[in-house]
Design a protein around this motif. Sequence first.
Motif, PDB file in Angstrom:
ATOM      1  N   VAL A  19       0.869  -1.175   0.000  1.00 23.78           N
ATOM      2  CA  VAL A  19       0.000   0.000   0.000  1.00 23.78           C
ATOM      3  C   VAL A  19       0.908   1.228   0.000  1.00 23.78           C
ATOM      4  CG1 VAL A  19      -1.857   1.240   1.168  1.00 23.78           C
ATOM      5  CG2 VAL A  19      -1.739  -1.266   1.323  1.00 23.78           C
ATOM      6  N   TYR A  20       0.719   2.082  -0.996  1.00 23.03           N
ATOM      7  CA  TYR A  20       1.532   3.288  -1.094  1.00 23.03           C
ATOM      8  C   TYR A  20       1.069   4.340  -0.091  1.00 23.03           C
ATOM      9  CZ  TYR A  20       3.465   1.263  -5.344  1.00 23.03           C
ATOM     10  OH  TYR A  20       4.103   0.432  -6.229  1.00 23.03           O
ATOM     11  N   LYS A  21       1.915   5.348   0.130  1.00 22.60           N
ATOM     12  CA  LYS A  21       1.619   6.373   1.140  1.00 22.60           C
ATOM     13  C   LYS A  21       0.322   7.117   0.861  1.00 22.60           C
ATOM     14  CE  LYS A  21       6.343   7.190   2.724  1.00 22.60           C
ATOM     15  NZ  LYS A  21       7.485   8.132   2.771  1.00 22.60           N
ATOM     16  N   ASN A  22      -0.030   7.231  -0.433  1.00 23.65           N
ATOM     17  CA  ASN A  22      -1.277   7.940  -0.775  1.00 23.65           C
ATOM     18  C   ASN A  22      -2.511   7.045  -0.651  1.00 23.65           C
ATOM     19  OD1 ASN A  22      -1.126   6.244  -2.960  1.00 23.65           O
ATOM     20  ND2 ASN A  22      -0.957   7.850  -4.508  1.00 23.65           N
ATOM     21  N   GLY A  23      -2.303   5.799  -0.178  1.00 24.04           N
ATOM     22  CA  GLY A  23      -3.431   4.889   0.024  1.00 24.04           C
ATOM     23  C   GLY A  23      -3.694   3.938  -1.129  1.00 24.04           C
ATOM     24  N   THR A  24      -3.002   4.137  -2.255  1.00 23.85           N
ATOM     25  CA  THR A  24      -3.183   3.250  -3.409  1.00 23.85           C
ATOM     26  C   THR A  24      -2.690   1.839  -3.065  1.00 23.85           C
ATOM     27  OG1 THR A  24      -2.881   5.057  -4.977  1.00 23.85           O
ATOM     28  CG2 THR A  24      -2.547   2.840  -5.826  1.00 23.85           C
ATOM     29  N   VAL A  25      -3.503   0.854  -3.386  1.00 21.12           N
ATOM     30  CA  VAL A  25      -3.128  -0.536  -3.147  1.00 21.12           C
ATOM     31  C   VAL A  25      -2.423  -1.072  -4.392  1.00 21.12           C
ATOM     32  CG1 VAL A  25      -3.953  -2.868  -2.624  1.00 21.12           C
ATOM     33  CG2 VAL A  25      -5.066  -0.875  -1.569  1.00 21.12           C
ATOM     34  N   GLY A  26      -1.126  -1.366  -4.265  1.00 25.28           N
ATOM     35  CA  GLY A  26      -0.353  -1.895  -5.392  1.00 25.28           C
ATOM     36  C   GLY A  26      -0.469  -3.402  -5.502  1.00 25.28           C
ATOM     37  N   LEU A  27      -0.411  -4.077  -4.351  1.00 21.76           N
ATOM     38  CA  LEU A  27      -0.562  -5.536  -4.283  1.00 21.76           C
ATOM     39  C   LEU A  27      -1.474  -5.859  -3.115  1.00 21.76           C
ATOM     40  CD1 LEU A  27       3.199  -6.578  -4.732  1.00 21.76           C
ATOM     41  CD2 LEU A  27       1.404  -6.669  -6.491  1.00 21.76           C
ATOM     42  N   ASP A  28      -2.348  -6.849  -3.322  1.00 18.61           N
ATOM     43  CA  ASP A  28      -3.368  -7.161  -2.330  1.00 18.61           C
ATOM     44  C   ASP A  28      -3.330  -8.649  -1.983  1.00 18.61           C
ATOM     45  OD1 ASP A  28      -5.592  -7.359  -0.750  1.00 18.61           O
ATOM     46  OD2 ASP A  28      -7.001  -6.507  -2.194  1.00 18.61           O
ATOM     47  N   ASP A  29      -2.573  -8.995  -0.918  1.00 21.62           N
ATOM     48  CA  ASP A  29      -2.507 -10.352  -0.377  1.00 21.62           C
ATOM     49  C   ASP A  29      -2.148 -11.386  -1.449  1.00 21.62           C
ATOM     50  OD1 ASP A  29      -2.611 -12.175   1.715  1.00 21.62           O
ATOM     51  OD2 ASP A  29      -4.717 -12.652   1.368  1.00 21.62           O
ATOM     52  N   ILE A  30      -0.969 -11.215  -2.036  1.00 24.61           N
ATOM     53  CA  ILE A  30      -0.506 -12.107  -3.106  1.00 24.61           C
ATOM     54  C   ILE A  30       0.206 -13.329  -2.508  1.00 24.61           C
ATOM     55  CG2 ILE A  30       1.012 -12.332  -5.122  1.00 24.61           C
ATOM     56  CD1 ILE A  30      -1.221 -10.432  -5.704  1.00 24.61           C
ATOM     57  N   ASN A  31      -0.190 -14.509  -2.968  1.00 19.32           N
ATOM     58  CA  ASN A  31       0.476 -15.760  -2.598  1.00 19.32           C
ATOM     59  C   ASN A  31       0.903 -16.485  -3.868  1.00 19.32           C
ATOM     60  OD1 ASN A  31       0.142 -16.213   0.470  1.00 19.32           O
ATOM     61  ND2 ASN A  31      -1.882 -15.537  -0.192  1.00 19.32           N
ATOM     62  N   LEU A  32       2.202 -16.745  -3.995  1.00 17.07           N
ATOM     63  CA  LEU A  32       2.726 -17.455  -5.166  1.00 17.07           C
ATOM     64  C   LEU A  32       3.886 -18.337  -4.742  1.00 17.07           C
ATOM     65  CD1 LEU A  32       2.896 -14.652  -7.893  1.00 17.07           C
ATOM     66  CD2 LEU A  32       1.524 -16.740  -8.042  1.00 17.07           C
ATOM     67  N   ASP A  33       3.978 -19.494  -5.349  1.00 14.84           N
ATOM     68  CA  ASP A  33       5.100 -20.395  -5.118  1.00 14.84           C
ATOM     69  C   ASP A  33       5.700 -20.721  -6.481  1.00 14.84           C
ATOM     70  OD1 ASP A  33       6.820 -21.991  -3.710  1.00 14.84           O
ATOM     71  OD2 ASP A  33       5.231 -22.924  -2.509  1.00 14.84           O
ATOM     72  N   ILE A  34       6.829 -20.104  -6.821  1.00 11.91           N
ATOM     73  CA  ILE A  34       7.445 -20.287  -8.140  1.00 11.91           C
ATOM     74  C   ILE A  34       8.624 -21.241  -7.998  1.00 11.91           C
ATOM     75  CG2 ILE A  34       8.655 -19.118 -10.024  1.00 11.91           C
ATOM     76  CD1 ILE A  34       6.910 -16.632  -9.341  1.00 11.91           C
ATOM     77  N   LYS A  35       8.576 -22.315  -8.749  1.00 14.09           N
ATOM     78  CA  LYS A  35       9.614 -23.351  -8.655  1.00 14.09           C
ATOM     79  C   LYS A  35      10.832 -22.957  -9.496  1.00 14.09           C
ATOM     80  CE  LYS A  35       6.261 -27.108  -8.064  1.00 14.09           C
ATOM     81  NZ  LYS A  35       5.055 -26.263  -8.197  1.00 14.09           N
ATOM     82  N   ALA A  36      11.959 -23.511  -9.139  1.00 20.24           N
ATOM     83  CA  ALA A  36      13.195 -23.285  -9.896  1.00 20.24           C
ATOM     84  C   ALA A  36      13.005 -23.758 -11.334  1.00 20.24           C
ATOM     85  CB  ALA A  36      14.348 -24.033  -9.251  1.00 20.24           C
ATOM     86  N   GLY A  37      13.443 -22.923 -12.274  1.00 21.16           N
ATOM     87  CA  GLY A  37      13.412 -23.307 -13.681  1.00 21.16           C
ATOM     88  C   GLY A  37      12.112 -23.028 -14.403  1.00 21.16           C
ATOM     89  N   GLU A  38      11.153 -22.393 -13.749  1.00 23.68           N
ATOM     90  CA  GLU A  38       9.909 -22.028 -14.437  1.00 23.68           C
ATOM     91  C   GLU A  38      10.124 -20.782 -15.299  1.00 23.68           C
ATOM     92  OE1 GLU A  38       5.867 -23.054 -12.719  1.00 23.68           O
ATOM     93  OE2 GLU A  38       6.882 -22.273 -10.938  1.00 23.68           O
TER      94      GLU A  38
END
Length: 259
Positions: A19-38
Amino acid sequence: MATMESPKGTVKIDHVSKVYKNGTVGLDDINLDIKAGEFVVVVGLSGAGKSTLLRAINRLHDVTDGHILIDDEDITEAKGKQLRMIRRNIAMIFQNFNLVNRVSVARNVFNGRVGYYSSIKSALGLYSKEDKQRAENNLERVNMLDKYYTRADELSGGQQQRVAIARAMMQSPTVFLADEPIASLDPKTTKMVMDDLKRLNEELGMTVIVNLHSVPLAREYASRIIGLRGGKLVYDEPIQAVKESDFSEIYAEESDGKD
């Protein structure tokens, strides 16, 4: 009995919000699992959070909540030397290439190695024989070795981006991030740059995460496609499961953009 090392290049994003200082939400509860070599392509509208996500992975800005682990090391908590060591393993190229125009291709490529030298040695260009060979190898990998002594501002946009890839490779990274790397390139040059990234992924086993606007390119190069909309993760499928109709939700217009 020796144990096998886990493949390098894993990225775990755990409940990350920005969340940026002006209140803008850039990312909202992101969950990712990226494997090696993808080879992961992130798609979405301008303002969806794609650049914010990549910059968070590289700690170019801090997140508000959550954690990001690169090969099981938490970059969101790292400081000082530990942060520098983790960042060595994460290369990044940008839409605008970020080369030093007044110096040669070779000098730009050596700049990718500065994390391994004292500031005095790098300022004086006192690079090892091994790193000079590494620079030649990386330029050869992107078919730019013949431009070794050419000034960066004499190159075309596509050539500059390929030099940027060679420079990033000097870090010997395990994770390679590319933020809209072909946005300003023509179709022929776009294919060359994307082919370069795919080669790094396939031949060196490197994890590649690329932000793209182009759905056809995403489908051609990705092993997995992730979709963001309004800072939220709205899509995550292996390429075998991706259908053309899936993109309508990802690209549905938001009332206010966030990037």
